[in-house]
Motif scaffolding. Structure first.
Motif, PDB file in Angstrom:
ATOM      1  N   GLY A  64       0.810  -1.217   0.000  1.00 18.64           N
ATOM      2  CA  GLY A  64       0.000   0.000   0.000  1.00 18.64           C
ATOM      3  C   GLY A  64       0.838   1.259   0.000  1.00 18.64           C
ATOM      4  O   GLY A  64       2.073   1.207   0.028  1.00 18.64           O
ATOM      5  N   ARG A  65       0.166   2.403   0.026  1.00 20.37           N
ATOM      6  CA  ARG A  65       0.870   3.678  -0.102  1.00 20.37           C
ATOM      7  C   ARG A  65       1.787   3.959   1.075  1.00 20.37           C
ATOM      8  O   ARG A  65       2.812   4.612   0.922  1.00 20.37           O
ATOM      9  N   ARG A  66       1.439   3.468   2.267  1.00 25.98           N
ATOM     10  CA  ARG A  66       2.285   3.743   3.426  1.00 25.98           C
ATOM     11  C   ARG A  66       3.688   3.178   3.248  1.00 25.98           C
ATOM     12  O   ARG A  66       4.672   3.766   3.714  1.00 25.98           O
ATOM     13  N   ARG A  67       3.796   2.035   2.559  1.00 31.50           N
ATOM     14  CA  ARG A  67       5.120   1.437   2.313  1.00 31.50           C
ATOM     15  C   ARG A  67       5.958   2.353   1.425  1.00 31.50           C
ATOM     16  O   ARG A  67       7.162   2.523   1.644  1.00 31.50           O
ATOM     17  N   LEU A  68       5.332   2.952   0.419  1.00 33.02           N
ATOM     18  CA  LEU A  68       6.052   3.846  -0.485  1.00 33.02           C
ATOM     19  C   LEU A  68       6.487   5.127   0.223  1.00 33.02           C
ATOM     20  O   LEU A  68       7.444   5.780  -0.220  1.00 33.02           O
ATOM     21  N   LEU A  69       5.784   5.518   1.281  1.00 32.81           N
ATOM     22  CA  LEU A  69       6.171   6.716   2.017  1.00 32.81           C
ATOM     23  C   LEU A  69       7.477   6.509   2.777  1.00 32.81           C
ATOM     24  O   LEU A  69       8.174   7.481   3.097  1.00 32.81           O
ATOM     25  N   LEU A  70       7.823   5.265   3.056  1.00 31.69           N
ATOM     26  CA  LEU A  70       9.021   4.965   3.827  1.00 31.69           C
ATOM     27  C   LEU A  70      10.226   4.660   2.943  1.00 31.69           C
ATOM     28  O   LEU A  70      11.342   5.083   3.243  1.00 31.69           O
ATOM     29  N   HIS A  71      10.021   3.908   1.872  1.00 29.60           N
ATOM     30  CA  HIS A  71      11.137   3.562   0.984  1.00 29.60           C
ATOM     31  C   HIS A  71      10.567   2.966  -0.293  1.00 29.60           C
ATOM     32  O   HIS A  71       9.358   2.754  -0.426  1.00 29.60           O
ATOM     33  N   ASN A  72      11.462   2.684  -1.245  1.00 29.44           N
ATOM     34  CA  ASN A  72      11.052   2.090  -2.515  1.00 29.44           C
ATOM     35  C   ASN A  72      11.155   0.573  -2.413  1.00 29.44           C
ATOM     36  O   ASN A  72      12.263   0.024  -2.398  1.00 29.44           O
ATOM     37  N   PRO A  73      10.021  -0.146  -2.342  1.00 30.98           N
ATOM     38  CA  PRO A  73      10.072  -1.603  -2.199  1.00 30.98           C
ATOM     39  C   PRO A  73      10.133  -2.346  -3.533  1.00 30.98           C
ATOM     40  O   PRO A  73      10.047  -3.568  -3.557  1.00 30.98           O
ATOM     41  N   PHE A  74      10.257  -1.611  -4.642  1.00 32.26           N
ATOM     42  CA  PHE A  74      10.178  -2.209  -5.972  1.00 32.26           C
ATOM     43  C   PHE A  74      11.462  -1.956  -6.762  1.00 32.26           C
ATOM     44  O   PHE A  74      11.528  -1.031  -7.586  1.00 32.26           O
ATOM     45  N   PRO A  75      12.525  -2.745  -6.567  1.00 33.23           N
ATOM     46  CA  PRO A  75      13.710  -2.595  -7.418  1.00 33.23           C
ATOM     47  C   PRO A  75      13.333  -2.790  -8.887  1.00 33.23           C
ATOM     48  O   PRO A  75      12.534  -3.671  -9.218  1.00 33.23           O
ATOM     49  N   THR A  76      13.902  -1.971  -9.753  1.00 30.93           N
ATOM     50  CA  THR A  76      13.452  -1.968 -11.155  1.00 30.93           C
ATOM     51  C   THR A  76      13.571  -3.339 -11.809  1.00 30.93           C
ATOM     52  O   THR A  76      12.658  -3.781 -12.515  1.00 30.93           O
ATOM     53  N   ALA A  77      14.686  -4.027 -11.594  1.00 32.91           N
ATOM     54  CA  ALA A  77      14.883  -5.332 -12.241  1.00 32.91           C
ATOM     55  C   ALA A  77      14.001  -6.422 -11.652  1.00 32.91           C
ATOM     56  O   ALA A  77      14.029  -7.559 -12.124  1.00 32.91           O
ATOM     57  N   SER A  78      13.201  -6.086 -10.624  1.00 38.05           N
ATOM     58  CA  SER A  78      12.271  -7.059 -10.040  1.00 38.05           C
ATOM     59  C   SER A  78      10.849  -6.883 -10.562  1.00 38.05           C
ATOM     60  O   SER A  78       9.997  -7.743 -10.329  1.00 38.05           O
ATOM     61  N   VAL A  79      10.584  -5.805 -11.276  1.00 33.87           N
ATOM     62  CA  VAL A  79       9.202  -5.411 -11.577  1.00 33.87           C
ATOM     63  C   VAL A  79       8.666  -6.096 -12.835  1.00 33.87           C
ATOM     64  O   VAL A  79       9.324  -6.156 -13.874  1.00 33.87           O
ATOM     65  N   VAL A  80       7.446  -6.604 -12.714  1.00 33.35           N
ATOM     66  CA  VAL A  80       6.604  -6.996 -13.854  1.00 33.35           C
ATOM     67  C   VAL A  80       5.314  -6.202 -13.722  1.00 33.35           C
ATOM     68  O   VAL A  80       4.704  -6.176 -12.654  1.00 33.35           O
ATOM     69  N   LEU A  81       4.911  -5.529 -14.793  1.00 36.75           N
ATOM     70  CA  LEU A  81       3.686  -4.722 -14.726  1.00 36.75           C
ATOM     71  C   LEU A  81       2.868  -4.864 -16.000  1.00 36.75           C
ATOM     72  O   LEU A  81       3.338  -5.395 -17.016  1.00 36.75           O
ATOM     73  N   ARG A  82       1.626  -4.400 -15.933  1.00 39.49           N
ATOM     74  CA  ARG A  82       0.726  -4.471 -17.084  1.00 39.49           C
ATOM     75  C   ARG A  82       1.142  -3.445 -18.135  1.00 39.49           C
ATOM     76  O   ARG A  82       1.378  -2.274 -17.818  1.00 39.49           O
ATOM     77  N   ARG A  83       1.211  -3.895 -19.370  1.00 41.17           N
ATOM     78  CA  ARG A  83       1.606  -2.989 -20.450  1.00 41.17           C
ATOM     79  C   ARG A  83       0.600  -1.863 -20.638  1.00 41.17           C
ATOM     80  O   ARG A  83       0.968  -0.756 -21.043  1.00 41.17           O
ATOM     81  N   ASP A  84      -0.679  -2.097 -20.318  1.00 45.83           N
ATOM     82  CA  ASP A  84      -1.722  -1.109 -20.609  1.00 45.83           C
ATOM     83  C   ASP A  84      -1.839  -0.017 -19.556  1.00 45.83           C
ATOM     84  O   ASP A  84      -2.741   0.830 -19.648  1.00 45.83           O
ATOM     85  N   LEU A  85      -0.970  -0.003 -18.547  1.00 48.42           N
ATOM     86  CA  LEU A  85      -1.021   1.082 -17.569  1.00 48.42           C
ATOM     87  C   LEU A  85      -0.809   2.419 -18.287  1.00 48.42           C
ATOM     88  O   LEU A  85       0.048   2.523 -19.176  1.00 48.42           O
ATOM     89  N   PRO A  86      -1.534   3.466 -17.910  1.00 48.30           N
ATOM     90  CA  PRO A  86      -1.458   4.744 -18.628  1.00 48.30           C
ATOM     91  C   PRO A  86      -0.266   5.603 -18.217  1.00 48.30           C
ATOM     92  O   PRO A  86      -0.089   6.705 -18.745  1.00 48.30           O
ATOM     93  N   LEU A  87       0.558   5.143 -17.291  1.00 44.81           N
ATOM     94  CA  LEU A  87       1.694   5.916 -16.791  1.00 44.81           C
ATOM     95  C   LEU A  87       2.993   5.413 -17.413  1.00 44.81           C
ATOM     96  O   LEU A  87       3.082   4.251 -17.816  1.00 44.81           O
ATOM     97  N   ARG A  88       3.989   6.288 -17.475  1.00 44.78           N
ATOM     98  CA  ARG A  88       5.287   5.935 -18.033  1.00 44.78           C
ATOM     99  C   ARG A  88       6.397   6.579 -17.208  1.00 44.78           C
ATOM    100  O   ARG A  88       6.158   7.448 -16.380  1.00 44.78           O
ATOM    101  N   PHE A  89       7.645   6.158 -17.448  1.00 40.87           N
ATOM    102  CA  PHE A  89       8.796   6.789 -16.804  1.00 40.87           C
ATOM    103  C   PHE A  89       8.899   8.243 -17.241  1.00 40.87           C
ATOM    104  O   PHE A  89       8.716   8.561 -18.420  1.00 40.87           O
ATOM    105  N   ASP A  90       9.192   9.109 -16.297  1.00 39.85           N
ATOM    106  CA  ASP A  90       9.364  10.528 -16.589  1.00 39.85           C
ATOM    107  C   ASP A  90      10.748  10.729 -17.201  1.00 39.85           C
ATOM    108  O   ASP A  90      11.773  10.542 -16.535  1.00 39.85           O
ATOM    109  N   GLU A  91      10.795  11.117 -18.487  1.00 37.21           N
ATOM    110  CA  GLU A  91      12.065  11.197 -19.198  1.00 37.21           C
ATOM    111  C   GLU A  91      12.909  12.392 -18.796  1.00 37.21           C
ATOM    112  O   GLU A  91      14.061  12.500 -19.225  1.00 37.21           O
ATOM    113  N   SER A  92      12.375  13.283 -17.969  1.00 35.69           N
ATOM    114  CA  SER A  92      13.179  14.383 -17.452  1.00 35.69           C
ATOM    115  C   SER A  92      14.006  13.946 -16.242  1.00 35.69           C
ATOM    116  O   SER A  92      14.869  14.694 -15.778  1.00 35.69           O
TER     117      SER A  92
END
Length: 291
Positions: A163-191
């Motif tokens: 949940g959101r409280r976990r994200l308030l403390l630290h990042n629990p999702f290392p990038t090389a561990s992530v699998v996500l749905r392709r149809d999510l409307p969000l993307r990496f911020d290129e800035s």
């Protein structure tokens, strides 16, 4: 309130199926000829192999692109696809480009110098089969010397909703561990060239999508060779990027002012502790002066 965990037996499931996982693996590549073979080998060794792999050359300007084509040629035609960017745009742009060209319903990310455990995708896809509402699923990672064995799996594989409280403390999702749905409307911020992963995962969680984490170490950050460095090694820049990411979340209305101030305080404490530990390591062990 604690969300009940989803548990399943630690036994091969998808691994025995000939049909590949409906996953596109996106690997951003920048001057990675020394490590990309090992990274792709850990993808090819999956007990449940992904349907496709996209190697995105981020304007390396050396022999990386030719090397990626050689890697692709060692596998069955069409399984490894090479995407070439004409100029270096950073990991966010490279991952977004691979995401855009991916054909499978799920996207997995692997950096060119990291490694996957053989059952990573098998276990993650089993968890997604058990709970199709999950939009993003990850797992812990560890730092090891290249070529090290993976830790043995725990006797019970459990999937915990994050949940959101976990994200308030630290990042629990290392990038090389992530699998996500392709149809999510969000993307990496290129800035962003740093903290871009934390920003995206936070946007996904704070937008109300169901996200989860498996209790198994299924990927390794390979320890860099002496003298090698990466974007995450500039601690001052990482600290600034973390602050900018939290500020952007607040501007987007995904983080309240009290939450922003809380995460800022936690971040200051974490970075202070990290700086102290780094200084202590640099000084070496304390040896009292003889009387």
């Amino acid at each position: 309130m604690r969300t009940p965990a989803v548990a399943h037996d630690n036994a091969p499931g998808h691994g025995g199926h000939a049909k590949p996982a409906p996953v596109s693996v996106v690997v951003p590549c920048f001057r990675c000829a020394a490590t990309i073979d090992d990274a792709v080998a850990t993808i090819a060794a999956q007990s449940l192999r992904p349907a496709e792999v996209l190697l995105v050359d981020d304007g390396s300007g050396d022999d990386t692109l030719a090397h990626l084509h050689r890697v692709a040629a060692t596998h069955e035609p069409g399984w490894v696809k090479v995407v070439a960017l004409t100029a270096n745009g950073g990991p966010s742009r490279a991952r977004n480009t691979g995401w855009q060209q991916a054909e499978q319903p799920y996207i997995a990310f692997l950096d060119a110098d990291d490694s996957w455990a053989p059952r990573k995708l098998e276990l993650q896809m089993a968890a997604l089969d058990a709970d199709p509402e999950i939009a993003l699923i990850a797992h812990p990672m560890i730092v090891r010397k290249r070529g090290s064995a993976f830790p043995a799996l725990r006797s019970r594989v459990r999937t915990q909703i994050v949940g959101r409280r976990r994200l308030l403390l630290h990042n629990p999702f290392p990038t090389a561990s992530v699998v996500l749905r392709r149809d999510l409307p969000l993307r990496f911020d290129e800035s962003f060239r740093r903290s871009e992963d934390f920003l995206l995962w936070s946007q996904i969680v704070f937008s109300g999508y169901r996200c989860a984490r498996i209790n198994q170490v299924l990927a390794i950050w390979n320890r860099r060779a002496d003298g090698a460095s990466g974007l995450s090694d500039d601690l001052a820049a990482m600290r600034r990027s973390n602050h900018e990411a939290r500020h952007k979340l607040m501007r987007q209305g995904l983080l309240s002012r009290p939450e922003y101030e809380f995460t800022r305080a936690v971040s200051v404490l974490r970075w202070t502790r990290r700086d102290l530990m780094l200084r202590l390591r640099q000084q070496g062990p304390y040896r009292p002066t003889p009387a």
